[in-house]
Design a protein around this motif. Structure first.
Motif, PDB file in Angstrom:
ATOM      1  N   TYR A  45       0.839  -1.208   0.000  1.00 37.59           N
ATOM      2  CA  TYR A  45       0.000   0.000   0.000  1.00 37.59           C
ATOM      3  C   TYR A  45       0.875   1.259   0.000  1.00 37.59           C
ATOM      4  CZ  TYR A  45      -3.429   3.442   1.521  1.00 37.59           C
ATOM      5  OH  TYR A  45      -4.233   4.539   1.609  1.00 37.59           O
ATOM      6  N   PHE A  46       1.958   1.249   0.759  1.00 35.50           N
ATOM      7  CA  PHE A  46       2.855   2.396   0.830  1.00 35.50           C
ATOM      8  C   PHE A  46       3.490   2.662  -0.537  1.00 35.50           C
ATOM      9  CE2 PHE A  46       7.165   4.067   1.392  1.00 35.50           C
ATOM     10  CZ  PHE A  46       6.897   5.265   2.041  1.00 35.50           C
ATOM     11  N   ILE A  47       3.906   1.584  -1.195  1.00 34.77           N
ATOM     12  CA  ILE A  47       4.506   1.734  -2.528  1.00 34.77           C
ATOM     13  C   ILE A  47       3.479   2.304  -3.518  1.00 34.77           C
ATOM     14  CG2 ILE A  47       5.484   0.478  -4.490  1.00 34.77           C
ATOM     15  CD1 ILE A  47       6.708  -1.478  -2.473  1.00 34.77           C
ATOM     16  N   GLN A  48       2.224   1.766  -3.453  1.00 33.20           N
ATOM     17  CA  GLN A  48       1.171   2.254  -4.343  1.00 33.20           C
ATOM     18  C   GLN A  48       0.944   3.750  -4.153  1.00 33.20           C
ATOM     19  OE1 GLN A  48      -2.168  -0.184  -3.288  1.00 33.20           O
ATOM     20  NE2 GLN A  48      -1.783  -1.679  -4.947  1.00 33.20           N
ATOM     21  N   GLN A  49       0.813   4.178  -2.893  1.00 32.70           N
ATOM     22  CA  GLN A  49       0.544   5.577  -2.619  1.00 32.70           C
ATOM     23  C   GLN A  49       1.708   6.474  -3.033  1.00 32.70           C
ATOM     24  OE1 GLN A  49      -2.471   6.875  -1.434  1.00 32.70           O
ATOM     25  NE2 GLN A  49      -2.997   4.785  -2.025  1.00 32.70           N
ATOM     26  N   SER A  50       2.930   5.987  -2.837  1.00 32.88           N
ATOM     27  CA  SER A  50       4.101   6.776  -3.219  1.00 32.88           C
ATOM     28  C   SER A  50       4.161   6.979  -4.728  1.00 32.88           C
ATOM     29  CB  SER A  50       5.380   6.089  -2.730  1.00 32.88           C
ATOM     30  OG  SER A  50       5.382   5.967  -1.323  1.00 32.88           O
ATOM     31  N   VAL A  51       3.932   5.881  -5.469  1.00 36.79           N
ATOM     32  CA  VAL A  51       3.961   5.960  -6.935  1.00 36.79           C
ATOM     33  C   VAL A  51       2.832   6.845  -7.449  1.00 36.79           C
ATOM     34  CG1 VAL A  51       3.695   4.634  -9.069  1.00 36.79           C
ATOM     35  CG2 VAL A  51       5.092   3.724  -7.193  1.00 36.79           C
TER      36      VAL A  51
END
Length: 553
Positions: A45-51
């Motif tokens: 989820y963190f990676i998704q939001q960052s991207v």
């Protein structure tokens, strides 16, 4: 052991998890499994939001990069394709289309960046009233007039003097409309002149310049090739024999396909780019939907001009249907695509919405053709019955039109032997509708092909004869209803019939414009008859120019 986890949003950045039954049937997961799942999910989820956050901040830059990358890929392909083969029509088609696309993209980029400057410069040029500009405009008008007159004398009067009758027709229409106009003193001759001048220029390029004719013929062939793709959908729905029901399954399928395609082009921005470059200064008069905000403020004369434009032109989807009746040499000079662009979420939705929006058009065409053909049959039976009571045979609606509208056909330059037949078609188009008229014209075009095949096969040109406007083939005992027309008369009829101006269309246009401008509902019925007459004669004037400059290659 696989655990199925669902995510519950408990806050903007906090996640909650709940476990469900394991895929192997175990009722619950262990704490170790849940902790591992929680950690992985939070990481994803963190990676998704960052991207996604980075994408939102640099959205324009990302898409510009994508466009540049795709453009480079295309030009790599284009360069290799040109290296691989630069011979034949397909290669030249790729080259020409690529050049045109590049020009279109560059012009739109310039317009996007310098829109205000270009608009202001255009307004200064068009609206200039200075003496020097006035002299320049006068000199341009005189120069264009001399060119047209000299060209007609040299290239028409000497080689095809019989074509000059069309000039008389043009003059008659202009004089009559001037005399019977609402206020002759307010006629603006400047747009009248340039309207005719542009038609002459286009007609010379298309009808009398060999390379111009071949270019538009090539374009017409490509359009016919494109519209033929509609056959695949029709074949799937109705079977391999769908052309046996030509109008219902062949013609109307083209309308659906065309609507869907145009909707996709609007979604991609292609149509907007094309319209902006080609007709930037007339964008607000392209269709009533585009000038909706201005309709309520228009004067009676301005509304009349809008209605006349609607009656004098056809929709792009209708043009596609007309082309299926029989491929003509002469392309239409003015086509109005009225499909409005809508904001769709993706190209698939745009295609689907376009196809769905065609339902009303397809149903309207189908029921109108069914109704008017039936009414025409009833009217003809009634007229024939009354005629027979007085000892006169063969009295029909077409028979009456062939005499009443004979001068109209004659002064457009129609061959004398074909005037009655063209007059019939004009009568059908005006009092019934253009679809029924084009159906009749398509039968005549098909008759010419049948007669040519017949005479070639039997090698006897005298083995057929005329009978009350029809052709009888003796060897096969076949009747070609409606006979044939010369190539010149066919081209003139094609232009004369190419418009929305008929009695039935009056109700359609009144309903459409009345819905867009409710405050003008009281004014529209007062000018609709004059508008339909103006639209009809606009088609006739185009046919006159075609009759004047026609040259059979």
């Amino acid at each position: 052991m696989a655990v199925v986890l669902s995510v519950k949003q408990t806050g903007e950045d906090n996640l909650g998890f709940e476990s469900h039954e394991l895929s192997n049937g175990h009722p619950e997961a262990t704490n170790e499994d849940l902790e591992y799942g929680n950690s992985c999910s939070r990481g994803v989820y963190f990676i998704q939001q960052s991207v996604y956050g980075a994408y939102k901040k640099n959205k324009n830059t990302v898409w510009i990069g994508i466009y540049i990358f795709l453009t480079l890929l295309y030009f790599l392909y284009f360069g290799y394709a040109m290296y691989y083969e630069l011979d034949g029509e397909p290669s030249w088609r790729l080259l020409i289309c690529t050049i045109l696309a590049v020009i279109l993209i560059v012009l739109n980029i310039l317009w996007y960046v310098y829109d205000e400057q270009i608009t202001n410069a255009y307004k200064k040029i068009v609206g200039s009233k200075t003496g020097s500009d006035g002299c320049s405009k006068a000199a341009l008008i005189i120069g264009v007039t001399i060119f047209i007159v000299v060209y007609v004398i040299v290239d028409v009067a000497i080689d095809y003097p019989q074509n000059l009758i069309a000039v008389v027709g043009q003059a008659l229409y202009i004089i009559l409309f001037y005399i019977f106009s609402t206020n002759p003193a307010k006629v603006r001759w400047h747009p009248v002149f340039w309207g005719f001048a542009l038609q002459y220029v286009f007609a010379i390029i298309i009808l009398r310049w060999y390379y111009g004719y071949q270019a538009f013929k090539w374009l017409g062939d490509r359009v016919a090739e494109f519209l033929a793709y509609a056959d695949e959908g029709a074949k799937f729905l109705f079977g391999d024999v769908f052309e046996e029901h030509f109008f219902a399954f062949k013609v109307l399928s083209i309308v659906v396909f065309f609507y869907s395609f145009i909707s996709m082009m609007y979604y991609l921005g292609v149509m907007q780019a094309l319209i902006r470059v080609i007709a930037y200064h007339i964008l607000n008069t392209e269709a009533p939907l585009l000038i909706k905000p201005f309709l309520s403020e228009m004067t009676k004369s301005e509304l009349h001009a809008v209605m006349t434009g609607g009656f004098a032109t056809i929709a792009g989807s209708v043009l596609g249907a007309f082309m299926s009746f029989g491929k003509q040499k002469s392309p239409k000079l003015a086509v109005k695509i009225f499909t409005a662009w809508k904001n769709h979420r993706n190209i698939v939705e745009a295609a689907s919405a376009g196809a769905t929006s065609s339902i009303k058009m397809v149903a309207g065409i189908a029921v109108n053709v069914l109704a008017f053909l039936s009414i025409l049959k009833m009217v003809n039976a009634t007229l024939t019955w009354f005629g027979e009571r007085a000892g006169v045979e063969g009295v029909t609606f077409q028979f009456i039109c062939s005499y009443v509208l004979y001068p109209v056909a004659f002064f457009m330059g129609t061959e004398t032997v074909d005037c009655r037949k063209v007059a019939e078609l004009i009568g059908i188009k005006t009092f019934i509708n253009e679809f029924v008229a084009y159906l009749s014209l398509s039968e005549i075009i098909a008759n010419k092909v049948k007669l040519a095949n017949y005479t070639t096969f039997y090698n006897e040109t005298g083995d057929w004869f005329w009978d009350k406007g029809n052709i009888i083939l003796k060897q096969t005992n076949e009747t070609l209803n409606g006979g044939i027309l010369s190539e010149k008369s066919t081209v003139i009829a094609t232009y004369a019939l190419c418009g929305f101006s008929n009695i039935g269309s009056m109700g359609i246009l009144l309903g459409g414009l009345g819905a867009l401008a409710p405050s003008k509902r009281g004014v529209l019925p007062k000018i609709v008859v004059r508008a339909v007459v103006s639209g009809t004669v606009a088609c006739f004037l185009t046919a006159c120019i075609a009759g004047l400059l026609f040259k059979d290659y």
